[in-house]
Design a protein around this motif. Sequence first.
Motif, PDB file in Angstrom:
ATOM      1  N   UNK A 405       0.810  -1.206   0.000  1.00 52.80           N
ATOM      2  CA  UNK A 405       0.000   0.000   0.000  1.00 52.80           C
ATOM      3  C   UNK A 405       0.850   1.266   0.000  1.00 52.80           C
ATOM      4  N   UNK A 406       2.003   1.227   0.695  1.00 52.03           N
ATOM      5  CA  UNK A 406       2.808   2.441   0.814  1.00 52.03           C
ATOM      6  C   UNK A 406       3.494   2.860  -0.487  1.00 52.03           C
ATOM      7  N   UNK A 408       1.892   2.179  -3.564  1.00 49.68           N
ATOM      8  CA  UNK A 408       0.855   2.037  -4.581  1.00 49.68           C
ATOM      9  C   UNK A 408       0.875   3.194  -5.580  1.00 49.68           C
ATOM     10  N   UNK A 409       1.150   4.416  -5.102  1.00 50.64           N
ATOM     11  CA  UNK A 409       1.132   5.579  -5.998  1.00 50.64           C
ATOM     12  C   UNK A 409       2.215   5.503  -7.060  1.00 50.64           C
ATOM     13  N   UNK A 410       3.272   4.732  -6.811  1.00 53.76           N
ATOM     14  CA  UNK A 410       4.368   4.623  -7.773  1.00 53.76           C
ATOM     15  C   UNK A 410       4.161   3.471  -8.755  1.00 53.76           C
ATOM     16  N   UNK A 411       2.945   2.952  -8.782  1.00 50.46           N
ATOM     17  CA  UNK A 411       2.550   1.945  -9.765  1.00 50.46           C
ATOM     18  C   UNK A 411       1.548   2.498 -10.762  1.00 50.46           C
ATOM     19  N   UNK A 412       1.037   3.689 -10.485  1.00 51.10           N
ATOM     20  CA  UNK A 412      -0.058   4.235 -11.285  1.00 51.10           C
ATOM     21  C   UNK A 412       0.442   4.880 -12.579  1.00 51.10           C
ATOM     22  N   UNK A 515      11.566   0.191  -6.433  1.00 45.86           N
ATOM     23  CA  UNK A 515      11.265  -0.385  -5.128  1.00 45.86           C
ATOM     24  C   UNK A 515      11.225  -1.901  -5.250  1.00 45.86           C
ATOM     25  N   UNK A 516      12.197  -2.554  -4.619  1.00 45.78           N
ATOM     26  CA  UNK A 516      12.314  -4.023  -4.702  1.00 45.78           C
ATOM     27  C   UNK A 516      12.309  -4.661  -3.313  1.00 45.78           C
ATOM     28  N   UNK A 517      11.773  -3.944  -2.349  1.00 48.62           N
ATOM     29  CA  UNK A 517      11.828  -4.308  -0.934  1.00 48.62           C
ATOM     30  C   UNK A 517      12.321  -3.106  -0.164  1.00 48.62           C
TER      31      UNK A 517
END
Length: 594
Positions: A405-406, A408-412, A515-517
């Motif tokens: 969730x933290x 999520x905005x970088x997937x849009x 972001x990979x972890x």
Amino acid sequence: MKIGTIIKKRNKVRGFNRDQEPGEKGEEQSQFFLWRKWGAYPFSLCCRGVFILLILTGITSPVASENWLRGSILPSAGLSPKTIFCLPAGIAPYFGQLRETKEEPGSIRDESWMGIYIKNQKVGYAHRYRRLVSWKGSEYEEHFSESIIKVSRLGGTPLNIETRQSAFYNKEGQLKRLLVETTMSGDKIQLEAVVEPQKIIFYLGGQKIKEIPWEKEFYAEIPVKKLLAEGKIQPGFSQDFLIIDPLSYSLKISRFEVLGWEEVLILGRKKTLWHTRTKVETIIPVTVDDWLDEEGRVWKSINQSAFLTMTSLRQSREEALRPVASGFELAYSSLIRANIVLANPHQVTQVRFRLSGVPLEKLLAFPFDDDSQQLMKVGQDFVVIQTNSLVFDERRALILPITDEEVKEFLQPTTFCQADDPEIQRVAHQIVGSEQNAWRAAKKIARWVNQSMTPNYDVGFATAKEVIRNRQGDCSEHTVLMVALCRAVGLPARAAVGIMSSGGVFAYHMWPEVYVGRWVNLDPKWLVVAGPEEELVTDATHLKFGRSRLDEDLFQEMAQSVAEIIGQLKLEIIDYHSDPARQPWVKVNEHLVN
């Protein structure tokens, strides 16, 4: 990215070359309108264009031109297509066509021309006028300004930067719409502000960006003629005005003051003029000194920002339009020289920087939320920052797709990063294949971007949708494409904005973080391999000023990242560590997707 000027001029082929030193009509007033609203020459028009070049070099046409402008007010006669705001072919203005009135004599009024100079070298001209136009049976007054300047970057082909602004006022003298367009190498930034009761709506390329309320009176420029008519232009007078700023989608306070009468030499002629000063606290602070006569006509103007000073002098049309032989060399004003030249920056694993010369709060606003960049010390007017080139252990990587969730905005998908585009989706999944390890997938994408992109340093800031088609550009195009491809496969990604070492200096740059972890720097333009396993890393000369989601706030985010830094930042390398085993990644993988 065009702000990394030294980078793009030193590398027109794939691979590294970062260890080289750089080479050094009518005067009548309309009684129908409240003409006293007509202000001085828009103080930031020229600086706006140059600043955009240094920061973005233009946001490309696919975003800026599709459906531009929704409901725009357009003149139908009197100007060539090059001097009006145009809609793409086939798109009709939503509010209908705006026409010039039949008012006599002539429709163009208060016309003026000025030559623009940087360090006594003429670089272009500024032009302004006002005219009456009609729309849906009502009449409006258009206040038009444009500046066209020619600059060069590290000896490259001179570039024309064209900035145009139209402000439209109704019968009561109220600002109803503001249009701003900056063009360079065919790429455009087009901004619009529409004033409605109690609110202002901002658009970028026809897409609604932001809506803000308004209560107090505001202007598109300082209302100098209004102040003259009220008898306020007197020595010692000062006043704050709210000025609309379409670059930051906001209203900004500008401080205007009258310094007094002065005798000024302008192109060999002495004139006694009012000297006024305006301080503009916008994305990049600008101080403007104007010299104007009793009718409010500006004869001389000096625009000063942190990185550049430009002078404008009133001239005849013929003199202002006289061709400029060569462009002013602008790039060097954005380069930062350190006390130590890093001969092989790709081998640098750690650096301790002492940074000063800019406000401390600006330095403390740099990102310090991961181990790649750490705040080590805060002094009275400096900070010590340590950057680290980290090797990520792929065994700690998350499995795709990442749904935390933290992040999520970088997937849009966004305005500039269309991760849902069918072609981007197709290529991304073809590159990654069945790989589910997030870090290994990120490396596959980075290698593909590195090998698939053709350097083209005249491309403006293109969207991912355009880059996937033409596969050309500089660090900004590498970044926007990689971020879109990552998001398309469920891998969160964003852009970092800052500087990196190249050619013995530090130049402005953009690169991706994935972001990979945890968040990891992964610069596809400058891939480096470390250790016997040839793990991909990003060298420690990358120093972050800020970040961007590559959405509609891109311009503001990037401008804020470098505002007050260009031409001001002092950088001292306290010490650094290198690993001679680290080498540029230049091997071509035969299995990369074409």
